[in-house]
Design a protein around this motif. Structure first.
Motif, PDB file in Angstrom:
ATOM      1  N   ASP A   1       0.721  -1.395   0.205  1.00 49.23           N
ATOM      2  CA  ASP A   1      -0.234  -0.223   0.090  1.00 49.23           C
ATOM      3  C   ASP A   1       1.166   0.847   0.065  1.00 49.23           C
ATOM      4  O   ASP A   1       1.329   1.314   0.943  1.00 49.23           O
ATOM      5  CB  ASP A   1      -0.966  -0.111   1.440  1.00 49.23           C
ATOM      6  CG  ASP A   1      -1.719   1.250   1.150  1.00 49.23           C
ATOM      7  OD1 ASP A   1      -2.605   1.742   0.715  1.00 49.23           O
ATOM      8  OD2 ASP A   1      -2.386   1.506   2.341  1.00 49.23           O
ATOM      9  N   PRO A   2       0.738   1.799  -1.117  1.00 53.89           N
ATOM     10  CA  PRO A   2      -0.168   2.116  -2.252  1.00 53.89           C
ATOM     11  C   PRO A   2       0.343   1.028  -3.486  1.00 53.89           C
ATOM     12  O   PRO A   2       1.265   0.512  -3.090  1.00 53.89           O
ATOM     13  CB  PRO A   2      -0.143   3.423  -2.835  1.00 53.89           C
ATOM     14  CG  PRO A   2       1.016   4.282  -2.537  1.00 53.89           C
ATOM     15  CD  PRO A   2       1.432   3.312  -1.685  1.00 53.89           C
ATOM     16  N   VAL A   3      -0.497   0.812  -3.985  1.00 55.93           N
ATOM     17  CA  VAL A   3      -0.284   0.225  -5.196  1.00 55.93           C
ATOM     18  C   VAL A   3      -0.260   0.894  -6.588  1.00 55.93           C
ATOM     19  O   VAL A   3      -1.411   1.892  -6.493  1.00 55.93           O
ATOM     20  CB  VAL A   3      -0.333  -1.280  -5.643  1.00 55.93           C
ATOM     21  CG1 VAL A   3      -2.285  -1.453  -5.399  1.00 55.93           C
ATOM     22  CG2 VAL A   3       0.283  -2.114  -6.276  1.00 55.93           C
ATOM     23  N   ALA A   4       0.456   0.705  -7.482  1.00 54.81           N
ATOM     24  CA  ALA A   4       0.095   1.766  -9.101  1.00 54.81           C
ATOM     25  C   ALA A   4      -0.592   0.873 -10.085  1.00 54.81           C
ATOM     26  O   ALA A   4      -0.628  -0.897  -9.309  1.00 54.81           O
ATOM     27  CB  ALA A   4       1.358   1.763 -10.099  1.00 54.81           C
ATOM     28  N   GLU A   5      -1.455   0.834 -10.665  1.00 52.29           N
ATOM     29  CA  GLU A   5      -2.389   0.164 -11.514  1.00 52.29           C
ATOM     30  C   GLU A   5      -1.890  -0.777 -12.514  1.00 52.29           C
ATOM     31  O   GLU A   5      -0.292  -0.192 -12.879  1.00 52.29           O
ATOM     32  CB  GLU A   5      -3.653   1.316 -12.240  1.00 52.29           C
ATOM     33  CG  GLU A   5      -4.567   0.262 -13.713  1.00 52.29           C
ATOM     34  CD  GLU A   5      -4.513   1.312 -14.154  1.00 52.29           C
ATOM     35  OE1 GLU A   5      -5.089   0.931 -15.344  1.00 52.29           O
ATOM     36  OE2 GLU A   5      -5.091   2.329 -14.280  1.00 52.29           O
ATOM     37  N   GLY A   6      -1.880  -1.976 -12.127  1.00 54.74           N
ATOM     38  CA  GLY A   6      -1.519  -2.646 -12.582  1.00 54.74           C
ATOM     39  C   GLY A   6      -0.577  -3.945 -11.728  1.00 54.74           C
ATOM     40  O   GLY A   6       0.804  -4.632 -12.584  1.00 54.74           O
ATOM     41  N   GLY A   7      -0.057  -3.080 -11.086  1.00 55.69           N
ATOM     42  CA  GLY A   7       0.877  -3.731  -9.719  1.00 55.69           C
ATOM     43  C   GLY A   7       0.219  -5.291  -8.703  1.00 55.69           C
ATOM     44  O   GLY A   7      -0.859  -4.751  -9.359  1.00 55.69           O
ATOM     45  N   THR A   8       0.609  -5.576  -7.849  1.00 57.49           N
ATOM     46  CA  THR A   8       0.744  -6.386  -7.504  1.00 57.49           C
ATOM     47  C   THR A   8       0.665  -6.566  -5.901  1.00 57.49           C
ATOM     48  O   THR A   8       1.470  -5.681  -5.392  1.00 57.49           O
ATOM     49  CB  THR A   8       1.049  -8.172  -7.322  1.00 57.49           C
ATOM     50  OG1 THR A   8       1.785  -7.860  -9.181  1.00 57.49           O
ATOM     51  CG2 THR A   8       0.713  -9.117  -6.855  1.00 57.49           C
ATOM     52  N   ILE A   9      -0.921  -6.434  -5.167  1.00 58.61           N
ATOM     53  CA  ILE A   9      -0.804  -6.484  -3.622  1.00 58.61           C
ATOM     54  C   ILE A   9      -0.399  -7.948  -3.235  1.00 58.61           C
ATOM     55  O   ILE A   9      -1.154  -8.380  -3.700  1.00 58.61           O
ATOM     56  CB  ILE A   9      -2.583  -5.884  -3.711  1.00 58.61           C
ATOM     57  CG1 ILE A   9      -3.017  -4.887  -3.861  1.00 58.61           C
ATOM     58  CG2 ILE A   9      -2.461  -6.101  -1.792  1.00 58.61           C
ATOM     59  CD1 ILE A   9      -4.468  -4.399  -4.436  1.00 58.61           C
ATOM     60  N   GLU A  10       1.066  -7.271  -1.977  1.00 58.48           N
ATOM     61  CA  GLU A  10       1.023  -9.057  -1.506  1.00 58.48           C
ATOM     62  C   GLU A  10       0.615  -8.420  -0.319  1.00 58.48           C
ATOM     63  O   GLU A  10       0.748  -7.588   0.552  1.00 58.48           O
ATOM     64  CB  GLU A  10       1.996  -8.624  -1.285  1.00 58.48           C
ATOM     65  CG  GLU A  10       3.178  -9.140  -2.599  1.00 58.48           C
ATOM     66  CD  GLU A  10       3.401  -9.951  -3.384  1.00 58.48           C
ATOM     67  OE1 GLU A  10       2.603 -11.235  -2.669  1.00 58.48           O
ATOM     68  OE2 GLU A  10       3.403 -10.565  -4.139  1.00 58.48           O
ATOM     69  N   VAL A  11      -0.325  -9.973   0.463  1.00 57.32           N
ATOM     70  CA  VAL A  11      -0.949 -10.301   1.421  1.00 57.32           C
ATOM     71  C   VAL A  11      -0.399 -11.230   1.957  1.00 57.32           C
ATOM     72  O   VAL A  11      -0.376 -12.338   1.790  1.00 57.32           O
ATOM     73  CB  VAL A  11      -2.764 -10.185   1.487  1.00 57.32           C
ATOM     74  CG1 VAL A  11      -2.842  -9.946   2.728  1.00 57.32           C
ATOM     75  CG2 VAL A  11      -3.244  -8.670   0.370  1.00 57.32           C
ATOM     76  N   ASN A  12       0.481 -10.634   3.672  1.00 61.85           N
ATOM     77  CA  ASN A  12       0.856 -11.391   4.586  1.00 61.85           C
ATOM     78  C   ASN A  12       0.218 -11.501   5.627  1.00 61.85           C
ATOM     79  O   ASN A  12       0.183 -10.347   6.685  1.00 61.85           O
ATOM     80  CB  ASN A  12       2.194 -11.337   4.656  1.00 61.85           C
ATOM     81  CG  ASN A  12       3.172 -11.331   3.034  1.00 61.85           C
ATOM     82  OD1 ASN A  12       3.207  -9.912   2.880  1.00 61.85           O
ATOM     83  ND2 ASN A  12       2.824 -11.927   2.256  1.00 61.85           N
ATOM     84  N   THR A  13      -0.263 -12.763   6.212  1.00 57.20           N
ATOM     85  CA  THR A  13      -1.081 -12.998   7.427  1.00 57.20           C
ATOM     86  C   THR A  13      -0.911 -14.129   8.144  1.00 57.20           C
ATOM     87  O   THR A  13      -0.214 -14.801   7.709  1.00 57.20           O
ATOM     88  CB  THR A  13      -2.901 -13.621   7.190  1.00 57.20           C
ATOM     89  OG1 THR A  13      -3.113 -14.652   6.418  1.00 57.20           O
ATOM     90  CG2 THR A  13      -2.846 -12.534   5.466  1.00 57.20           C
ATOM     91  N   THR A  14      -1.048 -13.628   9.247  1.00 55.84           N
ATOM     92  CA  THR A  14      -1.065 -14.975  10.153  1.00 55.84           C
ATOM     93  C   THR A  14      -2.226 -15.546  10.799  1.00 55.84           C
ATOM     94  O   THR A  14      -2.857 -14.427  11.303  1.00 55.84           O
ATOM     95  CB  THR A  14      -0.452 -14.521  11.364  1.00 55.84           C
ATOM     96  OG1 THR A  14       1.250 -13.842  11.280  1.00 55.84           O
ATOM     97  CG2 THR A  14      -0.053 -15.502  12.600  1.00 55.84           C
ATOM     98  N   ILE A  15      -2.343 -16.774  10.733  1.00 58.09           N
ATOM     99  CA  ILE A  15      -3.748 -17.608  10.913  1.00 58.09           C
ATOM    100  C   ILE A  15      -3.753 -18.078  12.900  1.00 58.09           C
ATOM    101  O   ILE A  15      -2.085 -18.963  12.775  1.00 58.09           O
ATOM    102  CB  ILE A  15      -4.796 -18.659   9.950  1.00 58.09           C
ATOM    103  CG1 ILE A  15      -4.207 -18.077   9.094  1.00 58.09           C
ATOM    104  CG2 ILE A  15      -5.521 -19.127  10.401  1.00 58.09           C
ATOM    105  CD1 ILE A  15      -5.329 -16.653   8.841  1.00 58.09           C
ATOM    106  N   THR A  16      -4.409 -18.545  13.400  1.00 56.98           N
ATOM    107  CA  THR A  16      -3.702 -18.493  14.828  1.00 56.98           C
ATOM    108  C   THR A  16      -5.029 -19.739  14.832  1.00 56.98           C
ATOM    109  O   THR A  16      -6.295 -18.908  15.494  1.00 56.98           O
ATOM    110  CB  THR A  16      -3.406 -17.693  16.279  1.00 56.98           C
ATOM    111  OG1 THR A  16      -2.524 -17.235  15.600  1.00 56.98           O
ATOM    112  CG2 THR A  16      -3.043 -18.592  17.112  1.00 56.98           C
ATOM    113  N   ASN A  17      -4.768 -20.514  15.183  1.00 58.59           N
ATOM    114  CA  ASN A  17      -5.779 -21.641  15.834  1.00 58.59           C
ATOM    115  C   ASN A  17      -5.881 -21.398  17.874  1.00 58.59           C
ATOM    116  O   ASN A  17      -5.594 -21.908  18.448  1.00 58.59           O
ATOM    117  CB  ASN A  17      -5.946 -23.441  15.988  1.00 58.59           C
ATOM    118  CG  ASN A  17      -6.968 -23.947  16.457  1.00 58.59           C
ATOM    119  OD1 ASN A  17      -7.927 -23.573  16.608  1.00 58.59           O
ATOM    120  ND2 ASN A  17      -6.853 -25.366  16.279  1.00 58.59           N
TER     121      ASN A  17
END
Length: 324
Positions: A52-68
Motif C-alpha cells: 500500500d499504495p500500489v500502481a494500477e497493474g501492480g501486485t498487492i502482496e497480503v501476508n497474514t498470520t492465522i492462529t487456532n
C-alpha cells in the motif's frame, strides 16, 4: 484423602462449552458449583503486511498470520476477498492447525484497470477476519517533450525529443505517435515502446518541413493515456533575387549587363530557374542549384534592339521573388 489434604482437578473445555459453563464438584459429604466463562475458540486472522499504495497493474502482496485459539486441531478455509471499482474476486486456502498453533498464509492479487482509487482487502476464517483499504494509483504512459525547435525555415527539419515513462505497476507496450498539423502538412509517425514498471525511454522523432508549412506547425506526441503538444514557427523560404549592377543607359544596339545575387533562404538544397525578363517577356534563363543559406552570382546580358527606346523594364525573377 488424609485429614486436611487437598487435590486439584482439571477440565479441558470443548467447543460446545463456549459461553457460561457450570462446574460442579461433589463428594458424599459436600458439593460446590462455580460458573466459568469459556471463550469461543476460533481461527483468528491478522494482516501483518500489505502492499500500500500500489500502481494500477501492480501486485498487492497480503501476508497474514492465522492462529487456532481452540484447544483441538481443526481445519478451516481462509478466504481473501477483493472488492473495488474494477474487481470483485476471491482466493481461498485450506489451513489445518493444532490447538494453539499459528501459520503464515500469504495471498497476492494483481490490480487491473478501474481498480483505482482504492480496493477493500479482507482475509477471513469461519469466525475471524481482518481488513485493509489499499490505495491504487492510476497508471499511464506519461509523455514529456524535452526539446523541440522553436522555429525553422521551410525545408528544415523539426527534431522532437521526448521521454516516455511507464507509471503502471507492470510491463506494458504502447504506440507513441507524433502528429504534425499545419497549412502544408497533416502527417503521423508512430513507434512501439515496451517499458517495465516505472521505467523510462527516450523516443525521438524528426519531420522535414515542406512548402506551405509556414507560418506554424502544431506538433503533438501522444500515448494511449496522454498527449503533449507545442507549436513550431515556420518561416517561408525563397530564392531571393537582388540586382547588384545594371547599365543606367545604353544606345539602341548596345548590351545591357545585369549582375545579380541569388540566395537560397530555404532550409534545404533546391534548384530553380532564374529568369531575365525585358518588358515582361522572358529573354534568358539560368538554372541554379543552391544549398540552404548559400548565395551565388547570376549574370545576364541583353542586346537592345530597334524600338527599345526610350526605356526598357528589366526584371530578374526566381519562382519566389524578383527584382527590377
Amino acid at each position: 484423602l488424609d485429614d486436611g489434604a487437598t487435590e486439584d482437578f482439571s477440565y479441558v473445555a470443548r467447543d460446545l462449552d463456549s459461553g457460561i459453563t457450570t462446574i460442579n464438584i461433589s463428594t458424599r459429604d459436600d458439593s460446590v458449583e462455580r460458573d466459568v466463562t469459556v471463550g469461543e475458540g476460533r481461527f483468528t486472522v491478522s494482516i501483518d503486511t500489505i502492499t500500500d499504495p500500489v500502481a494500477e497493474g501492480g501486485t498487492i502482496e497480503v501476508n497474514t498470520t492465522i492462529t487456532n485459539t481452540k484447544n483441538s486441531q481443526d481445519t478451516q478455509t481462509i478466504d481473501l476477498s477483493i472488492n473495488g471499482s474494477g474487481s470483485d474476486t476471491s482466493q481461498s486456502e485450506s489451513v489445518q492447525l493444532a490447538g494453539g498453533d499459528s501459520e503464515d498464509v500469504d495471498f497476492s492479487y494483481t490490480t487491473v484497470a478501474n481498480d483505482p482509487p482504492a480496493l477493500n482487502v479482507t482475509v477471513e476464517s469461519a469466525k475471524g477476519s481482518a481488513s485493509e483499504v489499499v490505495t491504487v494509483t492510476e497508471g499511464a504512459f506519461e509523455v514529456a517533450i524535452d526539446s523541440l525547435n522553436d522555429s525553422v525555415t521551410e525545408g528544415e527539419t523539426v527534431e522532437v525529443n521526448t521521454t516516455i515513462t511507464n507509471t503502471f505497476g507492470d510491463t506494458r507496450t504502447q504506440s507513441i505517435d507524433l502528429s504534425i498539423n499545419g497549412s502544408g502538412s497533416d502527417t503521423t509517425q508512430s513507434e512501439s515502446v515496451q517499458l517495465a514498471a516505472d521505467a523510462s525511454e527516450d523516443v525521438n522523432f524528426s519531420y522535414t518541413t515542406v512548402d506551405g508549412d509556414a507560418p506554424a506547425l502544431d506538433v503533438a506526441v501522444a500515448s494511449a493515456d496522454e498527449t503533449k503538444s507545442d507549436t513550431v514557427a515556420v518561416t517561408e523560404g525563397a530564392f531571393d533575387v537582388a540586382i547588384d549592377d545594371i547599365n543606367s543607359s545604353v544606345t539602341e544596339g548596345e548590351t545591357v549587363e545585369v549582375n545579380t545575387t541569388i540566395t537560397n533562404t530555404f532550409g534545404d538544397t533546391r534548384t530553380q530557374d532564374i529568369r531575365l525578363l525585358v518588358d515582361g517577356e522572358q529573354e534568358d534563363t539560368e538554372p541554379e542549384t543552391l544549398a540552404a543559406g548559400v548565395s551565388t552570382p547570376v549574370n545576364f546580358s541583353y542586346t537592345t534592339v530597334d524600338g527599345d527606346t526610350p526605356e526598357i523594364n528589366v526584371t530578374v525573377a526566381s519562382d519566389d521573388t524578383n527584382d527590377s
